[in-house]
Design a protein around this motif. Sequence first.
Motif, PDB file in Angstrom:
ATOM      1  N   ARG A 184     105.387 -12.072 -26.462  1.00 44.21           N
ATOM      2  CA  ARG A 184     106.763 -11.707 -26.119  1.00 44.21           C
ATOM      3  C   ARG A 184     106.861 -11.782 -24.595  1.00 44.21           C
ATOM      4  NH1 ARG A 184     109.117  -6.461 -25.454  1.00 44.21           N
ATOM      5  NH2 ARG A 184     107.379  -5.438 -26.470  1.00 44.21           N
ATOM      6  N   GLY A 185     107.923 -12.414 -24.086  1.00 41.11           N
ATOM      7  CA  GLY A 185     108.054 -12.554 -22.642  1.00 41.11           C
ATOM      8  C   GLY A 185     107.494 -13.881 -22.171  1.00 41.11           C
ATOM      9  N   LEU A 245     103.696 -14.527 -15.885  1.00 37.29           N
ATOM     10  CA  LEU A 245     102.810 -13.352 -15.952  1.00 37.29           C
ATOM     11  C   LEU A 245     103.585 -12.064 -16.204  1.00 37.29           C
ATOM     12  CD1 LEU A 245     100.042 -13.786 -13.226  1.00 37.29           C
ATOM     13  CD2 LEU A 245      99.909 -14.226 -15.673  1.00 37.29           C
ATOM     14  N   GLU A 246     104.492 -12.124 -17.179  1.00 39.15           N
ATOM     15  CA  GLU A 246     105.233 -10.927 -17.567  1.00 39.15           C
ATOM     16  C   GLU A 246     105.417 -11.001 -19.074  1.00 39.15           C
ATOM     17  OE1 GLU A 246     108.357 -10.059 -14.724  1.00 39.15           O
ATOM     18  OE2 GLU A 246     109.358  -8.871 -16.288  1.00 39.15           O
ATOM     19  N   PHE A 247     104.465 -10.475 -19.799  1.00 42.51           N
ATOM     20  CA  PHE A 247     104.495 -10.667 -21.253  1.00 42.51           C
ATOM     21  C   PHE A 247     103.651  -9.615 -21.968  1.00 42.51           C
ATOM     22  CE2 PHE A 247     100.788 -12.965 -19.707  1.00 42.51           C
ATOM     23  CZ  PHE A 247      99.820 -12.718 -20.664  1.00 42.51           C
ATOM     24  N   VAL A 248     103.846  -9.586 -23.287  1.00 42.83           N
ATOM     25  CA  VAL A 248     102.943  -8.801 -24.142  1.00 42.83           C
ATOM     26  C   VAL A 248     102.314  -9.792 -25.123  1.00 42.83           C
ATOM     27  CG1 VAL A 248     102.711  -6.874 -25.750  1.00 42.83           C
ATOM     28  CG2 VAL A 248     104.492  -6.799 -23.995  1.00 42.83           C
ATOM     29  N   ALA A 249     100.999  -9.790 -25.212  1.00 39.54           N
ATOM     30  CA  ALA A 249     100.296 -10.631 -26.202  1.00 39.54           C
ATOM     31  C   ALA A 249      99.860  -9.732 -27.350  1.00 39.54           C
ATOM     32  CB  ALA A 249      99.077 -11.280 -25.565  1.00 39.54           C
ATOM     33  N   TYR A 250     100.040 -10.229 -28.564  1.00 43.15           N
ATOM     34  CA  TYR A 250      99.585  -9.485 -29.746  1.00 43.15           C
ATOM     35  C   TYR A 250      98.571 -10.348 -30.483  1.00 43.15           C
ATOM     36  CZ  TYR A 250     103.967  -6.868 -29.071  1.00 43.15           C
ATOM     37  OH  TYR A 250     105.002  -6.131 -28.552  1.00 43.15           O
ATOM     38  N   TRP A 251      97.430  -9.788 -30.806  1.00 43.75           N
ATOM     39  CA  TRP A 251      96.440 -10.477 -31.634  1.00 43.75           C
ATOM     40  C   TRP A 251      96.681 -10.015 -33.074  1.00 43.75           C
ATOM     41  CZ3 TRP A 251      95.686  -9.220 -26.654  1.00 43.75           C
ATOM     42  CH2 TRP A 251      94.949 -10.075 -25.840  1.00 43.75           C
ATOM     43  N   VAL A 287     103.437  -7.392 -39.850  1.00 42.14           N
ATOM     44  CA  VAL A 287     104.593  -7.578 -38.962  1.00 42.14           C
ATOM     45  C   VAL A 287     105.174  -8.979 -39.137  1.00 42.14           C
ATOM     46  CG1 VAL A 287     103.782  -5.967 -37.192  1.00 42.14           C
ATOM     47  CG2 VAL A 287     103.061  -8.356 -37.082  1.00 42.14           C
ATOM     48  N   ASP A 288     106.435  -9.122 -38.742  1.00 34.13           N
ATOM     49  CA  ASP A 288     107.060 -10.440 -38.699  1.00 34.13           C
ATOM     50  C   ASP A 288     106.902 -10.940 -37.260  1.00 34.13           C
ATOM     51  OD1 ASP A 288     108.690 -12.587 -38.417  1.00 34.13           O
ATOM     52  OD2 ASP A 288     110.492 -11.643 -39.255  1.00 34.13           O
ATOM     53  N   PRO A 289     106.064 -11.972 -37.041  1.00 33.37           N
ATOM     54  CA  PRO A 289     105.799 -12.396 -35.656  1.00 33.37           C
ATOM     55  C   PRO A 289     107.074 -12.723 -34.889  1.00 33.37           C
ATOM     56  CG  PRO A 289     104.303 -13.512 -37.166  1.00 33.37           C
ATOM     57  CD  PRO A 289     105.295 -12.766 -38.016  1.00 33.37           C
ATOM     58  N   LYS A 290     108.091 -13.277 -35.576  1.00 33.89           N
ATOM     59  CA  LYS A 290     109.341 -13.636 -34.867  1.00 33.89           C
ATOM     60  C   LYS A 290     110.009 -12.377 -34.327  1.00 33.89           C
ATOM     61  CE  LYS A 290     111.188 -18.003 -36.407  1.00 33.89           C
ATOM     62  NZ  LYS A 290     110.970 -18.347 -37.806  1.00 33.89           N
ATOM     63  N   GLU A 291     110.045 -11.365 -35.169  1.00 31.05           N
ATOM     64  CA  GLU A 291     110.689 -10.109 -34.759  1.00 31.05           C
ATOM     65  C   GLU A 291     109.868  -9.442 -33.644  1.00 31.05           C
ATOM     66  OE1 GLU A 291     111.653  -6.173 -37.076  1.00 31.05           O
ATOM     67  OE2 GLU A 291     112.206  -7.972 -38.232  1.00 31.05           O
ATOM     68  N   LEU A 292     108.555  -9.488 -33.815  1.00 33.08           N
ATOM     69  CA  LEU A 292     107.656  -8.852 -32.847  1.00 33.08           C
ATOM     70  C   LEU A 292     107.817  -9.444 -31.451  1.00 33.08           C
ATOM     71  CD1 LEU A 292     105.214  -6.844 -32.765  1.00 33.08           C
ATOM     72  CD2 LEU A 292     103.725  -8.816 -33.117  1.00 33.08           C
ATOM     73  N   THR A 293     108.077 -10.745 -31.403  1.00 34.86           N
ATOM     74  CA  THR A 293     108.097 -11.422 -30.106  1.00 34.86           C
ATOM     75  C   THR A 293     109.517 -11.665 -29.593  1.00 34.86           C
ATOM     76  OG1 THR A 293     107.968 -13.550 -31.257  1.00 34.86           O
ATOM     77  CG2 THR A 293     105.905 -12.571 -30.512  1.00 34.86           C
TER      78      THR A 293
END
Length: 387
Positions: free
Chosen positions: A334-335, A340-346, A377-383
Amino acid sequence: MATYVIVGAGLAGAKAAQTLREEGSDDEIVLIGAESERPYERPPLSKEYLQGKSEREKIFVHGAGWYADNGVDLRTGLRVTRLELDQHAVRLSDGSRQPYHKLLIATGARPRRLPGPGLCLRTVEDSEALKARLAGAERVIVVGAGWIGLETAAAARKAGCEVTIVEPDPTPLYRPLGPELGEVFAGLHRRNGVDVRTGTGAAEITETGVRLSSGERLTADLVIVGIGAEPEVGLARDAGLEVGSGILTDAALRTSHPDVFAAGDVAESFHPLYGRRIRVEHWANALNGGPAAARSMLGQEVSYDRVPYFYTDQYDLGMEFSGDIQGYDEVVYRGSVPDLEFVAYWLREGKVVAGMNVNVWDVVSEIQQLIRSGVTVDPKELTSDRR
Ligand SMILES: Cc1cc2nc3c(=O)[nH]c(=O)nc-3n(C[C@H](O)[C@H](O)[C@H](O)COP(=O)(O)OP(=O)(O)OC[C@H]3O[C@@H](n4cnc5c(N)ncnc54)[C@H](O)[C@@H]3O)c2cc1C
């Protein structure tokens, strides 16, 4: 009156002593540390303190008078040489013997070293020696692109040095973050002028530089070795406590002996969330694990289940990481990664197992809640930016 003995006057040990007092114990508390300094925090040693941006006084866990004021018998410059579990006592390097009712082992870890003149970074003395060497150095080679290697590389660039990083894995931080985010850190350092060489290790360190496993020779006037740390398990192993990759404990941080506990870098503790034992070499685990062990020593019911948490600052990147990437099959963002302004989810099978916020703040509890919940989670919603 009972006696609580804590071996290791680092963050975990100091916080355990504080918690014993705060929880109302008026028993004897003895905190024994091999270093000459009172307990201090290590993260600044590779960041602001190394870069000369913060004062020495700021690294300490407590003010100089805190220990005497709180009746904590802090004994620095003294090493515990043996645990006598059957006698409920420890032996000290000055020949004395200290009995206990409950014992906490918080001996931390020591850096892995390589033969030759490379400098390692663990203690405040190491940091001060490194700072002095950086001031006079022109070319620096950093062996190992883990957290400490990368942070010292950033400090070396700030000091105006030419810097090369040498790392046998395919990317920096390959094991804790995987290749996707490892490349983000490689890019960060390259943009800041570092020559990042992956897929090659240091075969030999000499006075003039490093011979790589490829045979190539790189010259440098300073070599820094940041290839990880080994937990200080010797005392526990010699005393017959169960030891794996650290001192084995249950979720209450109790070792295989009912009156002996372990916390911080040295402990490999059963984690209720993961259903297995893990060893965490991070600041937050010492900060929270020491107090958890103290409560357990006081007979309170403890189930230590914090989501592993880590932070770093390098150049203009500040980040926080939560969780454990083991077994992940996808990373989503997301972001903006380039900005360099983001959240990464594994994700693993659609569930968030780890998250990292880069220059985005106040999201750690949300990330940790997602990890804890185990929901798909729904990756689209998450990001989505509209979240
Ligand atoms: C340079 C550096 C930077 C770091 N930066 C970060 C960061 O940015 N973020 C993060 O999350 N984590 C970071 N860490 C990791 C974090 O500092 C550690 O996880 C934390 O210090 C662990 O605390 P501890 O109390 O378990 O062990 P330690 O801090 O290692 O303390 C253990 C103490 O026990 C003493 N001891 C050992 N054996 C004996 C004995 N037999 N008798 C008496 N005393 C003994 C040792 O001398 C030591 O002083 C960093 C670590 C280093 C070295």
